[in-house]
Design a protein around this motif. Structure first.
Motif, PDB file in Angstrom:
ATOM      1  N   PHE A 125    -125.863 -76.029   8.563  1.00  0.00           N
ATOM      2  CA  PHE A 125    -125.222 -74.928   9.291  1.00  0.00           C
ATOM      3  C   PHE A 125    -125.809 -74.840  10.698  1.00  0.00           C
ATOM      4  N   ARG A 126    -124.937 -74.740  11.678  1.00  0.00           N
ATOM      5  CA  ARG A 126    -125.388 -74.621  13.078  1.00  0.00           C
ATOM      6  C   ARG A 126    -125.695 -73.153  13.356  1.00  0.00           C
ATOM      7  N   TYR A 127    -126.954 -72.804  13.149  1.00  0.00           N
ATOM      8  CA  TYR A 127    -127.357 -71.403  13.216  1.00  0.00           C
ATOM      9  C   TYR A 127    -127.564 -70.913  14.652  1.00  0.00           C
ATOM     10  N   CYS A 128    -127.665 -71.866  15.584  1.00  0.00           N
ATOM     11  CA  CYS A 128    -128.035 -71.485  16.956  1.00  0.00           C
ATOM     12  C   CYS A 128    -127.191 -72.256  17.979  1.00  0.00           C
ATOM     13  N   PRO A 129    -125.847 -72.125  17.919  1.00  0.00           N
ATOM     14  CA  PRO A 129    -125.004 -72.891  18.841  1.00  0.00           C
ATOM     15  C   PRO A 129    -125.286 -72.536  20.295  1.00  0.00           C
ATOM     16  N   ALA A 130    -125.488 -73.581  21.110  1.00  0.00           N
ATOM     17  CA  ALA A 130    -125.776 -73.406  22.546  1.00  0.00           C
ATOM     18  C   ALA A 130    -126.967 -72.477  22.771  1.00  0.00           C
ATOM     19  N   GLY A 131    -127.925 -72.497  21.838  1.00  0.00           N
ATOM     20  CA  GLY A 131    -129.139 -71.705  22.011  1.00  0.00           C
ATOM     21  C   GLY A 131    -129.005 -70.238  21.655  1.00  0.00           C
ATOM     22  N   GLN A 132    -127.858 -69.832  21.123  1.00  0.00           N
ATOM     23  CA  GLN A 132    -127.614 -68.425  20.783  1.00  0.00           C
ATOM     24  C   GLN A 132    -127.637 -68.251  19.264  1.00  0.00           C
ATOM     25  N   HIS A 133    -128.669 -67.581  18.747  1.00  0.00           N
ATOM     26  CA  HIS A 133    -128.793 -67.401  17.298  1.00  0.00           C
ATOM     27  C   HIS A 133    -127.643 -66.550  16.766  1.00  0.00           C
ATOM     28  N   VAL A 134    -127.052 -66.987  15.630  1.00  0.00           N
ATOM     29  CA  VAL A 134    -125.962 -66.202  15.035  1.00  0.00           C
ATOM     30  C   VAL A 134    -126.500 -64.850  14.561  1.00  0.00           C
ATOM     31  N   GLN A 135    -125.627 -63.866  14.503  1.00  0.00           N
ATOM     32  CA  GLN A 135    -125.998 -62.537  14.031  1.00  0.00           C
ATOM     33  C   GLN A 135    -126.024 -62.519  12.505  1.00  0.00           C
ATOM     34  N   TYR A 136    -126.874 -61.657  11.960  1.00  0.00           N
ATOM     35  CA  TYR A 136    -126.924 -61.508  10.506  1.00  0.00           C
ATOM     36  C   TYR A 136    -125.719 -60.694  10.047  1.00  0.00           C
ATOM     37  N   ARG A 137    -124.847 -61.341   9.299  1.00  0.00           N
ATOM     38  CA  ARG A 137    -123.672 -60.647   8.759  1.00  0.00           C
ATOM     39  C   ARG A 137    -123.435 -61.090   7.320  1.00  0.00           C
ATOM     40  N   GLU A 138    -123.668 -60.190   6.389  1.00  0.00           N
ATOM     41  CA  GLU A 138    -123.404 -60.515   4.987  1.00  0.00           C
ATOM     42  C   GLU A 138    -121.909 -60.688   4.768  1.00  0.00           C
ATOM     43  N   ALA A 139    -121.560 -61.570   3.821  1.00  0.00           N
ATOM     44  CA  ALA A 139    -120.159 -61.857   3.465  1.00  0.00           C
ATOM     45  C   ALA A 139    -119.380 -62.521   4.593  1.00  0.00           C
ATOM     46  N   SER A 140    -120.093 -63.071   5.583  1.00  0.00           N
ATOM     47  CA  SER A 140    -119.402 -63.797   6.653  1.00  0.00           C
ATOM     48  C   SER A 140    -119.110 -65.232   6.223  1.00  0.00           C
ATOM     49  N   ARG A 141    -119.759 -65.679   5.158  1.00  0.00           N
ATOM     50  CA  ARG A 141    -119.538 -67.010   4.588  1.00  0.00           C
ATOM     51  C   ARG A 141    -119.412 -66.885   3.072  1.00  0.00           C
ATOM     52  N   THR A 142    -119.013 -67.968   2.416  1.00  0.00           N
ATOM     53  CA  THR A 142    -118.938 -67.950   0.957  1.00  0.00           C
ATOM     54  C   THR A 142    -120.339 -67.733   0.390  1.00  0.00           C
ATOM     55  N   PRO A 143    -120.530 -66.717  -0.464  1.00  0.00           N
ATOM     56  CA  PRO A 143    -121.877 -66.481  -1.021  1.00  0.00           C
ATOM     57  C   PRO A 143    -122.280 -67.550  -2.040  1.00  0.00           C
ATOM     58  N   HIS A 144    -123.576 -67.669  -2.258  1.00  0.00           N
ATOM     59  CA  HIS A 144    -124.166 -68.499  -3.321  1.00  0.00           C
ATOM     60  C   HIS A 144    -123.916 -69.996  -3.153  1.00  0.00           C
ATOM     61  N   GLU A 145    -123.693 -70.498  -1.940  1.00  0.00           N
ATOM     62  CA  GLU A 145    -123.406 -71.930  -1.776  1.00  0.00           C
ATOM     63  C   GLU A 145    -124.686 -72.764  -1.878  1.00  0.00           C
ATOM     64  N   GLY A 146    -124.627 -73.828  -2.678  1.00  0.00           N
ATOM     65  CA  GLY A 146    -125.773 -74.717  -2.837  1.00  0.00           C
ATOM     66  C   GLY A 146    -126.330 -74.635  -4.248  1.00  0.00           C
ATOM     67  N   ALA A 147    -127.509 -75.220  -4.448  1.00  0.00           N
ATOM     68  CA  ALA A 147    -128.178 -75.191  -5.764  1.00  0.00           C
ATOM     69  C   ALA A 147    -128.744 -73.792  -5.970  1.00  0.00           C
ATOM     70  N   ILE A 148    -128.138 -73.036  -6.883  1.00  0.00           N
ATOM     71  CA  ILE A 148    -128.395 -71.611  -7.058  1.00  0.00           C
ATOM     72  C   ILE A 148    -129.881 -71.283  -7.188  1.00  0.00           C
ATOM     73  N   GLU A 149    -130.611 -72.139  -7.901  1.00  0.00           N
ATOM     74  CA  GLU A 149    -132.016 -71.867  -8.181  1.00  0.00           C
ATOM     75  C   GLU A 149    -132.876 -71.783  -6.916  1.00  0.00           C
TER      76      GLU A 149
END
Length: 333
Positions: A195-219
């Motif tokens: 995930f590109r968390y800091c495009p052009a040096g600008q950190h993304v804002q914390y926003r719940e439910a902005s992406r599909t939850p629980h993606e990846g190895a759950i554990e």
């Protein structure tokens, strides 16, 4: 004791598997190089992994063969290709190694990519050795020394990708490869969820439910990922902490839970109580001070905070030295 926590833990979202290609079949990458599928190594719901050799190559050594990852044309593999082309160019990796006076950095070397039969996308990587998953599948607990060796190497990779605007977002044994030799080379692979968390040096804002939850190895995913917020640097470092605990102690408080919301609830509970997390995992055994120092630091990070990689690395390295280990030694399981 055996491992209750495994990377092949439930994935929240199952995607249809691609139809396997036959061994012996050829694919051509974007430069026109042809690659022959030698052997299918593994298959999951999202990808197939093959051992391949360049068609016409004179070498018959298995060591000289490459790895081909095959996925649906518009699936997650496209995200991984974007990451590799944007943030993991060989010249950038080499420059980082020289600047930081390192001997090695475990970023996979992508030597080719392309489309096949209009429905597949593939990536070809240099040989990375064996997946750590093959060790944990044997229900082996790893020694503290081996875990610290792995963690130091993975931390180096995370610092590099974080400095290039990306986070991995799915650290687990399935995505870690070890090439044994005089020194063990540890690779962090599997950038499907990068995930590109800091495009052009600008950190993304914390926003719940902005992406599909629980993606990846759950554990092993972070609480941020459970909540559908974009993963950040702290997310990767926390995931690495969960992996370290699992590999060494064989369990996590949420091991065996199938419901991702219940797993997230447990992670929330232990986020502010690292001593309780350690007490659960280590049981009657003496708690590792290196684990305690690392986990206390990464669980306290704010969403957009820049981690002190040097301090984290120094703590793990000092503990490794106390155990008589070093990054120069091969990792033994």
């Amino acid at each position: 004791m055996f491992l209750k926590c495994k990377s092949k833990a439930k994935k929240a979202k199952q995607m249809p598997a691609v139809e396997p290609l036959q061994e012996g079949e050829e694919v051509a990458d974007t430069t026109g190089k042809k690659w022959r599928l030698v052997k299918r190594l593994s298959q999951s719901t999202t990808e197939l992994i093959y051992e391949v050799s360049q068609s016409g190559s004179q070498s018959s050594s298995k060591e000289s063969n490459q790895i081909l990852k095959l996925g649906p044309k518009d699936g997650r593999i496209f995200n991984e290709q974007n990451f590799l082309q944007r943030a993991a160019k060989p010249a950038s990796v080499d420059k980082w190694i020289k600047q930081n006076k390192m001997d090695f950095l475990g970023i996979p070397s992508c030597v080719g990519f392309g489309l096949h039969a209009d429905s597949y996308r593939f990536l070809i990587f240099s040989n990375m050795g064996e997946p750590l998953q093959s060790v944990t599948d044997e229900d082996k607990l790893l020694s503290e020394k081996a875990v610290l060796q792995l963690a130091c190497r993975i931390l180096n990779v995370l610092q590099y990708i974080h400095s290039n605007e990306y986070v991995h977002a799915n650290i687990n044994a399935e995505n870690i490869y070890i090439k044994q030799g005089e020194k063990s080379k540890v690779f962090l692979a599997g950038y499907y969820h990068a995930f590109r968390y800091c495009p052009a040096g600008q950190h993304v804002q914390y926003r719940e439910a902005s992406r599909t939850p629980h993606e990846g190895a759950i554990e092993f995913i972070s609480l941020d990922t459970h909540k559908g917020a974009g993963p950040s640097r702290r997310s990767d470092l926390q995931s690495l902490g969960y992996c370290m605990l699992c590999w060494h102690t064989g369990t996590l408080p949420w091991s065996g839970l199938a419901n991702p919301d219940q797993v997230a609830t447990q992670k929330q509970r232990y986020m502010d109580n690292v001593p309780a997390l350690l007490s659960y995992c280590f049981g009657k055994k003496s708690v590792s001070s290196a684990f305690q120092t690392y986990l206390t630091a990464v669980m306290a990070l704010q969403y957009s905070e820049l981690p002190d990689y040097s301090a984290l690395q120094a703590g793990l390295s000092a503990a490794l030295l106390q155990l008589g280990g070093s990054l120069e030694q091969p990792i033994t399981f």
